[in-house]
Design a protein around this motif. Sequence first.
Motif, PDB file in Angstrom:
ATOM      1  N   GLN A  77      16.253  66.585 -10.333  1.00 38.97           N
ATOM      2  CA  GLN A  77      15.628  66.480  -9.014  1.00 38.97           C
ATOM      3  C   GLN A  77      14.276  65.821  -9.139  1.00 38.97           C
ATOM      4  O   GLN A  77      13.561  66.041 -10.104  1.00 38.97           O
ATOM      5  CB  GLN A  77      15.567  67.865  -8.363  1.00 38.97           C
ATOM      6  CG  GLN A  77      14.202  68.482  -8.153  1.00 38.97           C
ATOM      7  CD  GLN A  77      13.708  69.188  -9.402  1.00 38.97           C
ATOM      8  OE1 GLN A  77      14.185  68.952 -10.505  1.00 38.97           O
ATOM      9  NE2 GLN A  77      12.719  70.035  -9.237  1.00 38.97           N
TER      10      GLN A  77
ATOM     11  N   ILE B  25      10.961  65.538  -6.753  1.00 39.85           N
ATOM     12  CA  ILE B  25      10.291  65.912  -5.513  1.00 39.85           C
ATOM     13  C   ILE B  25       9.118  64.952  -5.337  1.00 39.85           C
ATOM     14  O   ILE B  25       8.299  64.789  -6.240  1.00 39.85           O
ATOM     15  CB  ILE B  25       9.785  67.376  -5.579  1.00 39.85           C
ATOM     16  CG1 ILE B  25      10.945  68.355  -5.821  1.00 39.85           C
ATOM     17  CG2 ILE B  25       9.019  67.738  -4.305  1.00 39.85           C
ATOM     18  CD1 ILE B  25      12.020  68.360  -4.767  1.00 39.85           C
TER      19      ILE B  25
ATOM     20  N   TRP C  75       7.994  66.046   2.344  1.00 38.54           N
ATOM     21  CA  TRP C  75       8.512  65.732   1.013  1.00 38.54           C
ATOM     22  C   TRP C  75       9.810  64.938   1.108  1.00 38.54           C
ATOM     23  O   TRP C  75      10.544  65.064   2.096  1.00 38.54           O
ATOM     24  CB  TRP C  75       8.862  67.011   0.216  1.00 38.54           C
ATOM     25  CG  TRP C  75       7.683  67.799  -0.220  1.00 38.54           C
ATOM     26  CD1 TRP C  75       6.921  67.598  -1.341  1.00 38.54           C
ATOM     27  CD2 TRP C  75       7.118  68.937   0.438  1.00 38.54           C
ATOM     28  NE1 TRP C  75       5.917  68.535  -1.401  1.00 38.54           N
ATOM     29  CE2 TRP C  75       6.016  69.367  -0.326  1.00 38.54           C
ATOM     30  CE3 TRP C  75       7.422  69.634   1.605  1.00 38.54           C
ATOM     31  CZ2 TRP C  75       5.224  70.462   0.028  1.00 38.54           C
ATOM     32  CZ3 TRP C  75       6.643  70.723   1.968  1.00 38.54           C
ATOM     33  CH2 TRP C  75       5.562  71.130   1.187  1.00 38.54           C
TER      34      TRP C  75
ATOM     35  N   VAL D 262      13.305  64.674  -1.115  1.00 37.52           N
ATOM     36  CA  VAL D 262      14.046  65.338  -2.194  1.00 37.52           C
ATOM     37  C   VAL D 262      15.106  64.351  -2.669  1.00 37.52           C
ATOM     38  O   VAL D 262      15.929  63.894  -1.867  1.00 37.52           O
ATOM     39  CB  VAL D 262      14.728  66.630  -1.686  1.00 37.52           C
ATOM     40  CG1 VAL D 262      15.501  67.320  -2.805  1.00 37.52           C
ATOM     41  CG2 VAL D 262      13.714  67.574  -1.067  1.00 37.52           C
TER      42      VAL D 262
ATOM     43  N   SER E 157      11.831  76.208   5.394  1.00 34.01           N
ATOM     44  CA  SER E 157      12.143  74.786   5.191  1.00 34.01           C
ATOM     45  C   SER E 157      12.925  74.193   6.353  1.00 34.01           C
ATOM     46  O   SER E 157      13.784  74.839   6.937  1.00 34.01           O
ATOM     47  CB  SER E 157      12.929  74.611   3.894  1.00 34.01           C
ATOM     48  OG  SER E 157      12.163  75.104   2.821  1.00 34.01           O
TER      49      SER E 157
END
Length: 248
Positions: A184, A186, A197, A199, A226
Amino acid sequence: MSEAVHTLEGWFVHHDFRTIDWSSWKLLSPEDRQAAVDEVLSLAASWKETENQKQGSSGMFTILGHKADLLFLHFRPTLEELIELEATFNKTKFADVTLPSYSYVSVVELSNYVASDNVDPETDPYIQSRLKPIIPDNKNICFYPMNKRREAGQNWYTLSMEERREMMRSHGLIGRKYAGKVTQVISGSVGLDDWEWGVTLFADDPVTFKKLIYEMRFDEVSAKYSEFGTFLVGNKLSEEAFRAYLDV
Ligand code: 76R
């Protein structure tokens, strides 16, 4: 006022999503199509050279569904380089048959919610490799933007550092269960783009995206705080696959 978390910033990121005007593409002569593909692949070769010199990383992906056909993903040390890459691409013959369908500007971000104290981020090889990520060779990519909620009674930014750190610890523990299956990145986009952000996930099995994201939905930080934007998913394109994808 709550204490802001300290963040480290790495390479800038441009997710450049394009749709292809297939009718226009098919109307080009085979020679023009060939020249257009060659031109993009010669750009891709220069991106590879930049990557070899550790000055960035770039990748081409096909995107499934109506939201986009292609993603050109670029990581570079400066915003200027990303702007130049975009302009260079837009001047190609191939760009004439594409339209930007979505884009996202951000900068790779690491926060120190769960950092260990005794490392120097400027020299630590692990931190440096996370701040300056090389796009992995996994088959699949998943991208989405997200925010942390700022609503009355449910405001991430009014929580204490301790509360946020505890939730991020739990978040990290879930993430770590997927070590080896998913990479991942970020990237922070406060002040740079519409969400907070980006992702970007890479995996060999797209079901891994579903499982990881689903499991995180039950975790407090995602469940309560979120919010998510649009999801885009696709496959990494090698040079040969790019050529084959555009073959008509
Ligand atoms: O950087 C680290 O590995 C330390 C732990 C960690 C932090 C600080 C971590 C681990 N993340 C951190 C920060 Mn994450 N992450 C997401 C999403 O879909 C969702 O519900 C959320 C989207 C996924 C899938 C994911 C995966 N993470 C963050 C932040 C910044 C928060 C802030 O500053 O307020 C966001 C927005 C975010 C979102 N995270 C991990 C993962 C995975 C797989 C890990 C484990 C990585 C590893 O240990 O290798």
